[in-house]
Design a protein around this motif. Structure first.
Motif, PDB file in Angstrom:
ATOM      1  N   PRO A  68       0.814  -1.226   0.000  1.00  0.00           N
ATOM      2  CA  PRO A  68       0.000   0.000   0.000  1.00  0.00           C
ATOM      3  C   PRO A  68       0.846   1.273   0.000  1.00  0.00           C
ATOM      4  CG  PRO A  68       0.022  -0.977   2.189  1.00  0.00           C
ATOM      5  CD  PRO A  68       0.729  -1.940   1.287  1.00  0.00           C
ATOM      6  N   LEU A  69       0.226   2.387  -0.428  1.00  0.00           N
ATOM      7  CA  LEU A  69       0.916   3.667  -0.537  1.00  0.00           C
ATOM      8  C   LEU A  69       0.553   4.584   0.629  1.00  0.00           C
ATOM      9  CD1 LEU A  69       0.192   4.388  -4.312  1.00  0.00           C
ATOM     10  CD2 LEU A  69       2.097   3.114  -3.314  1.00  0.00           C
ATOM     11  N   ILE A  70       1.452   5.504   0.939  1.00  0.00           N
ATOM     12  CA  ILE A  70       1.184   6.526   1.959  1.00  0.00           C
ATOM     13  C   ILE A  70       0.510   7.717   1.288  1.00  0.00           C
ATOM     14  CG2 ILE A  70       2.272   8.180   3.517  1.00  0.00           C
ATOM     15  CD1 ILE A  70       4.462   6.049   4.023  1.00  0.00           C
TER      16      ILE A  70
ATOM     17  N   VAL B 196      -4.718   2.263  -3.597  1.00  0.00           N
ATOM     18  CA  VAL B 196      -3.847   2.984  -2.654  1.00  0.00           C
ATOM     19  C   VAL B 196      -3.600   2.112  -1.420  1.00  0.00           C
ATOM     20  CG1 VAL B 196      -3.734   4.925  -1.038  1.00  0.00           C
ATOM     21  CG2 VAL B 196      -4.527   5.295  -3.379  1.00  0.00           C
ATOM     22  N   THR B 197      -4.651   1.482  -0.927  1.00  0.00           N
ATOM     23  CA  THR B 197      -4.556   0.722   0.315  1.00  0.00           C
ATOM     24  C   THR B 197      -4.310  -0.775   0.071  1.00  0.00           C
ATOM     25  OG1 THR B 197      -6.963   0.602   0.315  1.00  0.00           O
ATOM     26  CG2 THR B 197      -5.969   2.319   1.660  1.00  0.00           C
ATOM     27  N   ALA B 198      -4.184  -1.158  -1.172  1.00  0.00           N
ATOM     28  CA  ALA B 198      -3.924  -2.560  -1.534  1.00  0.00           C
ATOM     29  C   ALA B 198      -4.916  -3.505  -0.852  1.00  0.00           C
ATOM     30  CB  ALA B 198      -2.482  -2.946  -1.192  1.00  0.00           C
ATOM     31  N   GLY B 199      -6.155  -3.066  -0.762  1.00  0.00           N
ATOM     32  CA  GLY B 199      -7.205  -3.919  -0.223  1.00  0.00           C
ATOM     33  C   GLY B 199      -7.280  -3.966   1.301  1.00  0.00           C
ATOM     34  N   LEU B 200      -6.381  -3.260   2.020  1.00  0.00           N
ATOM     35  CA  LEU B 200      -6.452  -3.245   3.489  1.00  0.00           C
ATOM     36  C   LEU B 200      -7.600  -2.336   3.934  1.00  0.00           C
ATOM     37  CD1 LEU B 200      -2.642  -2.733   4.334  1.00  0.00           C
ATOM     38  CD2 LEU B 200      -3.945  -4.875   4.412  1.00  0.00           C
ATOM     39  N   ASP B 201      -8.079  -2.534   5.192  1.00  0.00           N
ATOM     40  CA  ASP B 201      -9.115  -1.601   5.649  1.00  0.00           C
ATOM     41  C   ASP B 201      -8.526  -0.417   6.421  1.00  0.00           C
ATOM     42  OD1 ASP B 201      -8.456  -2.986   7.869  1.00  0.00           O
ATOM     43  OD2 ASP B 201     -10.361  -4.093   8.017  1.00  0.00           O
ATOM     44  N   SER B 202      -7.186  -0.300   6.363  1.00  0.00           N
ATOM     45  CA  SER B 202      -6.524   0.862   6.964  1.00  0.00           C
ATOM     46  C   SER B 202      -5.844   1.680   5.872  1.00  0.00           C
ATOM     47  CB  SER B 202      -5.485   0.389   7.981  1.00  0.00           C
ATOM     48  OG  SER B 202      -4.499  -0.380   7.331  1.00  0.00           O
ATOM     49  N   VAL B 203      -5.521   2.946   6.212  1.00  0.00           N
ATOM     50  CA  VAL B 203      -4.803   3.806   5.265  1.00  0.00           C
ATOM     51  C   VAL B 203      -3.690   4.543   6.016  1.00  0.00           C
ATOM     52  CG1 VAL B 203      -6.481   5.707   5.550  1.00  0.00           C
ATOM     53  CG2 VAL B 203      -5.055   5.620   3.498  1.00  0.00           C
ATOM     54  N   GLY B 204      -2.519   4.644   5.376  1.00  0.00           N
ATOM     55  CA  GLY B 204      -1.396   5.382   5.964  1.00  0.00           C
ATOM     56  C   GLY B 204      -1.429   6.824   5.473  1.00  0.00           C
ATOM     57  N   VAL B 205      -1.411   7.787   6.409  1.00  0.00           N
ATOM     58  CA  VAL B 205      -1.506   9.203   6.021  1.00  0.00           C
ATOM     59  C   VAL B 205      -0.402   9.990   6.697  1.00  0.00           C
ATOM     60  CG1 VAL B 205      -3.027  11.222   5.856  1.00  0.00           C
ATOM     61  CG2 VAL B 205      -4.020   8.924   6.042  1.00  0.00           C
TER      62      VAL B 205
ATOM     63  N   ILE C  62       6.377  11.410  10.013  1.00  0.00           N
ATOM     64  CA  ILE C  62       5.633  10.317  10.657  1.00  0.00           C
ATOM     65  C   ILE C  62       4.352  10.034   9.875  1.00  0.00           C
ATOM     66  CG2 ILE C  62       4.606  12.011  12.271  1.00  0.00           C
ATOM     67  CD1 ILE C  62       4.466   9.618  14.293  1.00  0.00           C
ATOM     68  N   THR C  63       4.066   8.730   9.681  1.00  0.00           N
ATOM     69  CA  THR C  63       2.868   8.282   8.957  1.00  0.00           C
ATOM     70  C   THR C  63       1.940   7.568   9.932  1.00  0.00           C
ATOM     71  OG1 THR C  63       4.052   8.035   6.876  1.00  0.00           O
ATOM     72  CG2 THR C  63       2.041   6.729   7.124  1.00  0.00           C
ATOM     73  N   PHE C  64       0.660   7.950   9.927  1.00  0.00           N
ATOM     74  CA  PHE C  64      -0.327   7.347  10.818  1.00  0.00           C
ATOM     75  C   PHE C  64      -1.163   6.332  10.042  1.00  0.00           C
ATOM     76  CE2 PHE C  64       0.524  11.723  12.113  1.00  0.00           C
ATOM     77  CZ  PHE C  64       0.922  11.549  13.431  1.00  0.00           C
ATOM     78  N   VAL C  65      -1.146   5.077  10.465  1.00  0.00           N
ATOM     79  CA  VAL C  65      -2.025   4.074   9.854  1.00  0.00           C
ATOM     80  C   VAL C  65      -3.313   4.045  10.664  1.00  0.00           C
ATOM     81  CG1 VAL C  65      -2.345   1.618   9.354  1.00  0.00           C
ATOM     82  CG2 VAL C  65      -0.136   2.710   8.893  1.00  0.00           C
ATOM     83  N   LEU C  66      -4.431   4.383   9.993  1.00  0.00           N
ATOM     84  CA  LEU C  66      -5.729   4.545  10.666  1.00  0.00           C
ATOM     85  C   LEU C  66      -6.815   3.819   9.870  1.00  0.00           C
ATOM     86  CD1 LEU C  66      -5.204   8.330  11.430  1.00  0.00           C
ATOM     87  CD2 LEU C  66      -5.674   6.586  13.172  1.00  0.00           C
ATOM     88  N   PRO C  67      -7.981   3.539  10.504  1.00  0.00           N
ATOM     89  CA  PRO C  67      -9.047   2.862   9.748  1.00  0.00           C
ATOM     90  C   PRO C  67      -9.520   3.736   8.583  1.00  0.00           C
ATOM     91  CG  PRO C  67      -9.658   3.159  12.079  1.00  0.00           C
ATOM     92  CD  PRO C  67      -8.339   3.812  11.893  1.00  0.00           C
ATOM     93  N   SER C  68      -9.503   3.186   7.385  1.00  0.00           N
ATOM     94  CA  SER C  68      -9.862   3.954   6.182  1.00  0.00           C
ATOM     95  C   SER C  68     -11.375   4.108   6.066  1.00  0.00           C
ATOM     96  CB  SER C  68      -9.334   3.216   4.958  1.00  0.00           C
ATOM     97  OG  SER C  68      -9.902   3.758   3.792  1.00  0.00           O
TER      98      SER C  68
END
Ligand code: TXA
Ligand code: MG
Length: 340
Positions: free
Chosen positions: A66-68, A114-123, A100-106
């Protein structure tokens, strides 16, 4: 593809115009590389699936990584996620804009690739003035991995980006060398206690001072555990010649150098100033006198050896305190051997 290159250094009169042109291309669904305070990123509109595909294609990046997503304000971050724990507010206050990148529920606003199918997103909110201005002008969240070919060292200058991606992307904003030189700290913020998924520009010590206990993903320390950050499972940052890490005093490093040179190998060495002064080798790269400088020059050093004819690169192993943890994380990924 004809890759544009804009100069956006402080001395450049047309800096604003350069940033605007880059923002226009981003809005039009194209890929643009830009400087951040960590490394150069390869950006595209995070809400545009076709634009994001171009990033994966240009880099040759595995689809499951996944991408930030980069944004200019905490408000924009909040528009991409469903909830934010209190400690993230504290970290936003203490360390952003910054590495710093925060991985949070998308909340699903970003394109699915962008999230490669994960339910979280890095921002993350990058701390570089050109990056912030570009994000404001583009007015869309911008997904951006490091702007290198997949597997190569991350780019800390526009020349590095150019060497890897010229002809494969729409443009590069040249803002000179980046500052930190290593990527952001990726922090899983989906649990009650934050977990470091990738050590980076903000250290564990700094995080703990701000919010108390912080954990480290067991996958980082233990080869058998699967890392929670998909990107951490790949071999990475590799120069062309094999790289060996060597732990111990400079006499031990010299012994390894001598053995290899006796076999007829051309040996390159990268180390901190003090060690460099104490040893002899075919090619020496001084990484600097303190760990901040080592972090800032590491990727340039790895690329530099590709331009010289060496059969083997030796690097001294550093203490894993502070930014040393991120430096050693990258070196271990780049190295094929670790002599202890
Ligand atoms: O400093 C940086 O973070 C740079 C600049 C350009 O911002 N970007 C960067 O991106 O290093 P990249 O793609 O090279 O690395 C992103 C890392 C990968 O290890 C990826 O697996 C992880 O962040 N990551 C992204 N989203 C994630 C998520 N939702 N869950 C877990 N890990 C995630
Ligand atoms: Mg990368």
């Amino acid at each position: 593809m004809d890759t544009k290159r804009w100069y956006a250094n402080d001395f450049q009169q047309d800096k604003q115009k350069a940033i605007q042109s880059a923002a226009e291309l981003l809005k039009a669904g194209e890929t643009v590389a830009f400087p951040t305070e960590t490394v150069y990123g390869l950006g595209a509109d995070a809400t545009n699936k076709a634009a994001i595909s171009k990033i994966f294609q240009a880099k040759g990046r595995p689809q499951d990584n996944p991408l930030i997503v980069h944004v200019a304000t905490p408000q924009q971050l909040k528009e991409l996620v469903t909830s934010i724990p209190n400690y993230v507010d504290k970290l936003l206050e203490a360390f952003t804009p910054g590495p710093i990148t925060f991985v949070l529920p998308s909340n699903g606003r970003c394109a699915e690739n962008v999230t490669a199918g994960l339910d979280s997103v890095g921002v993350r909110l990058p701390g570089h003035p050109i990056a912030l201005k570009l994000l404001q002008e583009a007015a869309v969240p911008v997904a951006a991995p490091s702007a290198n070919l997949s597997g190569k060292p991350s780019p800390t200058s526009a020349d590095h980006v150019w060497a890897d991606l010229n002809g494969r992307i729409a443009g590069v904003l040249d803002g000179g060398a980046t500052g930190v030189g290593l990527e952001s700290t990726v922090l899983d913020c989906t649990q009650a206690i934050p977990i470091i998924l990738r050590p980076g520009g903000i250290t564990k010590e700094q995080l703990e001072e701000a919010v108390g206990t912080v954990m480290i993903d067991p996958g980082l320390a233990n080869e058998k555990e699967r890392p929670k950050s998909p990107g951490m499972k790949y071999r990475h940052y590799s120069p062309d010649a094999p790289l060996w890490l060597v732990e111990g005093p400079s006499e031990k490093l010299q012994k390894v150098i001598d053995e290899e040179m006796k076999k007829g190998h051309r040996v390159g060495v990268m180390a901190a100033s003090k060690t460099v002064a104490a040893i002899e080798a075919n090619l020496k790269k001084d990484l600097g006198a303190n760990m901040e400088t080592v972090a800032a020059t590491l990727y340039d050093a790895l690329r530099m050896f590709n331009e010289h004819d060496v059969d083997l690169i030796l690097c001294e192993a550093f203490s894993e305190q502070g930014i040393g943890q991120a430096v050693m994380n990258r070196l271990k990924k780049a190295a094929s051997d670790y002599i202890k």
